[in-house]
Design an enzyme around this catalytic site. Structure first.
Site, PDB file in Angstrom:
ATOM      1  CE  LYS A 191      51.489  43.675  32.891  1.00 45.64           C
ATOM      2  NZ  LYS A 191      51.876  45.068  33.003  1.00 45.64           N
TER       3      LYS A 191
ATOM      4  CE  LYS B 108      64.262  66.674  54.569  1.00 46.32           C
ATOM      5  NZ  LYS B 108      64.478  68.093  54.490  1.00 46.32           N
TER       6      LYS B 108
ATOM      7  CG  ASN C  92      52.372  55.758  39.516  1.00 49.19           C
ATOM      8  OD1 ASN C  92      51.376  56.360  39.139  1.00 49.19           O
ATOM      9  ND2 ASN C  92      52.319  54.692  40.292  1.00 49.19           N
TER      10      ASN C  92
ATOM     11  CG  PHE D 207      42.967  49.527  33.188  1.00 55.01           C
ATOM     12  CD1 PHE D 207      41.785  49.093  33.764  1.00 55.01           C
ATOM     13  CD2 PHE D 207      42.911  50.481  32.180  1.00 55.01           C
ATOM     14  CE1 PHE D 207      40.568  49.601  33.354  1.00 55.01           C
ATOM     15  CE2 PHE D 207      41.708  50.999  31.751  1.00 55.01           C
ATOM     16  CZ  PHE D 207      40.522  50.559  32.347  1.00 55.01           C
TER      17      PHE D 207
ATOM     18  N   PRO E 137      52.220  43.486  47.407  1.00 55.67           N
ATOM     19  CG  PRO E 137      50.356  43.703  48.825  1.00 55.67           C
ATOM     20  CD  PRO E 137      51.775  44.174  48.637  1.00 55.67           C
ATOM     21  CG  ASP E 138      49.435  41.624  41.108  1.00 54.26           C
ATOM     22  OD1 ASP E 138      48.216  41.932  41.046  1.00 54.26           O
ATOM     23  OD2 ASP E 138      50.197  41.667  40.127  1.00 54.26           O
ATOM     24  CB  ILE E 139      45.595  44.778  44.465  1.00 49.64           C
ATOM     25  CG1 ILE E 139      46.531  45.537  45.415  1.00 49.64           C
ATOM     26  CG2 ILE E 139      44.151  44.851  44.952  1.00 49.64           C
ATOM     27  CD1 ILE E 139      46.395  47.042  45.366  1.00 49.64           C
TER      28      ILE E 139
HETATM   29  O1  C5P Z   1      51.596  47.047  37.113  1.00 44.83           O
HETATM   30  P1  C5P Z   1      50.970  46.050  36.157  1.00 44.83           P
HETATM   31  O2  C5P Z   1      51.205  46.371  34.740  1.00 44.83           O
HETATM   32  O3  C5P Z   1      51.244  44.639  36.539  1.00 44.83           O
HETATM   33  O4  C5P Z   1      49.385  46.296  36.384  1.00 44.83           O
HETATM   34  C1  C5P Z   1      48.441  45.554  35.677  1.00 44.83           C
HETATM   35  C2  C5P Z   1      47.182  45.467  36.465  1.00 44.83           C
HETATM   36  O5  C5P Z   1      47.432  44.922  37.755  1.00 44.83           O
HETATM   37  C3  C5P Z   1      46.449  46.765  36.736  1.00 44.83           C
HETATM   38  O6  C5P Z   1      45.076  46.489  36.652  1.00 44.83           O
HETATM   39  C4  C5P Z   1      46.840  47.114  38.165  1.00 44.83           C
HETATM   40  O7  C5P Z   1      45.832  47.879  38.823  1.00 44.83           O
HETATM   41  C5  C5P Z   1      47.004  45.754  38.786  1.00 44.83           C
HETATM   42  N1  C5P Z   1      48.012  45.704  39.866  1.00 44.83           N
HETATM   43  C6  C5P Z   1      47.612  45.412  41.142  1.00 44.83           C
HETATM   44  N2  C5P Z   1      48.547  45.309  42.143  1.00 44.83           N
HETATM   45  C7  C5P Z   1      49.851  45.486  41.884  1.00 44.83           C
HETATM   46  C8  C5P Z   1      50.283  45.782  40.567  1.00 44.83           C
HETATM   47  C9  C5P Z   1      49.325  45.906  39.582  1.00 44.83           C
HETATM   48  O8  C5P Z   1      46.408  45.258  41.388  1.00 44.83           O
HETATM   49  N3  C5P Z   1      50.734  45.389  42.851  1.00 44.83           N
END
Ligand code: C5P
Length: 404
Positions: A341, A291, A212, A327, A309-311
């Site tokens: 969120k 490729k 992105n 953020f 995974p959502d970190i």
């Molecule tokens: O992408 P999204 O709007 O959900 O991101 C919101 C927050 O979550 C940001 O702080 C982003 O760094 C975090 N995030 C994350 N792991 C992900 C998606 C988002 O830590 N897979």
């Protein structure tokens, strides 16, 4: 650097003899560009390496070299030049000048100014490695530190004499960073801050991938601001073209999974986590080892995606989570999505970017979402905004004494 982060600061920049004098031209430019006023004072030896004319042109003020200079109205240059100064910075600081300072000698304008000062003194040593490691120099430096004088550097590396070792002057940009850090309130002293920044890159095959437009600027600015506010900072960065902020520990990763793993490894040692990275929500299920080529029948490739995974949510869900800050960059309805969120990810503070066009830009405007309501911060360049956000975060941290 933001345009005016040293606005209102008045510095006496003392130069002593050394080849590193040429670097002070650039340092002066950085300081004045940041809004500081710079009064240059040179020893006789310094004028052998760069002329007062050059330094006058760059600082925009007359340069003083002699104690007997009649241009100061009461003829007391050694007193007057440091009055009203926020700091005296000696750069480069020669072996001889460090010795003079350690012993309180006052036999020329610059040394007399230092003895007669009523402001902080910072020294930036620059010398040959043998001169630096000489026991007399080390004794003098220890004495200066004991006297409350700040030493910036020296650096290690190739020297003008052809030798390699400790003693070379910090680069002007690093001296600039150390000076701005010196003036930053230490609101995060003793804190350990872990951040993510930039985009992630999710490969499709060995040469292609999904990413992105996050530039990493906001995350890097926050890492810099946190470090300058006194924190130990660990920055986990996706692929970006940015220099590491001075004093920040940086770990580079590519994919969301790698970013997740790096964060989960590090997080037990940190008391604040700030997720600034624009993490890819999905990755392709099977990355092609080769490729992917066009086929004769022009078949369009199809990809199956799996969720990353959502970190931030993973960190917030730990049994003893650090203070978590998220953020959000939304393409619409930030007011609704921001708070939603924050609650979904279970974080106490979420910073919403007003307008999705912040990616890659140098300025930004944000709203802070938290349980008690929302606060809008005025539009500012990302460095200034980072400083404001660090102050906001510092204010919300639980008392250090109750962090396990
Ligand atoms: O992408 P999204 O709007 O959900 O991101 C919101 C927050 O979550 C940001 O702080 C982003 O760094 C975090 N995030 C994350 N792991 C992900 C998606 C988002 O830590 N897979």
């Amino acid at each position: 650097m933001s345009t005016a982060e040293l606005a209102g600061k008045h510095l006496v920049l003392g130069m002593t003899g050394g080849i590193a004098c040429y670097k002070i031209a650039e340092l002066t430019r950085l300081l004045t560009k940041a809004g500081a006023t710079v009064q240059v004072v040179m020893t006789d030896a310094a004028t052998q390496f760069i002329t007062p004319v050059t330094m006058q042109a760059l600082s925009g003020r007359p340069v003083y070299t002699s104690q007997w200079d009649g241009r100061v109205p009461n003829n007391m240059a050694h007193i007057d030049l440091s009055r009203g100064a926020d700091a005296i910075v000696i750069a480069p600081a020669s072996t001889d000048f460090l010795a003079k300072l350690a012993h309180g000698f006052a036999d020329d304008l610059l040394s007399t100014l230092c003895v007669a000062r009523d402001c902080p003194l910072l020294v930036v040593p620059a010398m040959n490695r043998q001169m630096w490691s000489n026991p007399a120099t080390q004794r003098n430096v220890a004495q200066l530190r004991a006297d409350g004088i700040e030493t910036l550097g020296p650096d290690s590396g190739p020297q003008a004499c052809g030798e390699i070792g400790d003693g070379r002057m910090l680069e002007p940009a690093a001296v600039y960073e150390a000076i701005t850090a010196f003036f930053t309130p230490k609101t995060l002293a003793g804190r350990r801050v872990l951040l993510t920044a930039g985009p992630t890159f999710e490969p499709i095959d060995p040469v292609r991938g999904i990413t992105n437009r996050s530039s990493g600027k906001m995350g890097f600015a926050l890492a810099r601001a946190a470090q300058q506010a006194g924190a130990d900072v660990h920055l986990v960065a996706g692929p970006v073209a940015l220099d590491t902020p001075w004093g920040v520990y940086r770990e580079d990763v590519q994919t969301a999974q790698q970013m997740h793993d790096a964060v989960m490894r590090a997080v037990p040692d940190y008391d604040v986590f700030i997720g600034v990275a624009a993490v890819a929500d999905w990755r392709v299920d099977h990355v092609s080892a080769e490729k992917i080529k066009k086929t004769a029948d022009r078949r369009i490739p199809e990809f199956a995606f799996v969720e990353n995974p959502d970190i931030l949510a993973s960190v917030a869900a730990l049994p003893h989570p650090p203070y978590c800050v998220g953020f959000a960059a939304e393409s619409g309805d930030l007011d609704v999505h921001g708070e939603e969120k924050r609650v979904r990810k279970k974080v106490p503070l979420l910073i919403g970017n007003l307008g999705p066009l912040t990616f890659g830009l140098d300025d930004n405007e944000v709203i802070l979402f938290e349980a008690g309501g929302r606060t809008k911060l005025p539009r500012a360049d990302k460095q200034s905004l980072a400083r404001a956000l660090v102050a906001e975060i510092a204010r919300r941290l639980p008392d250090q004494s109750i962090i396990s």
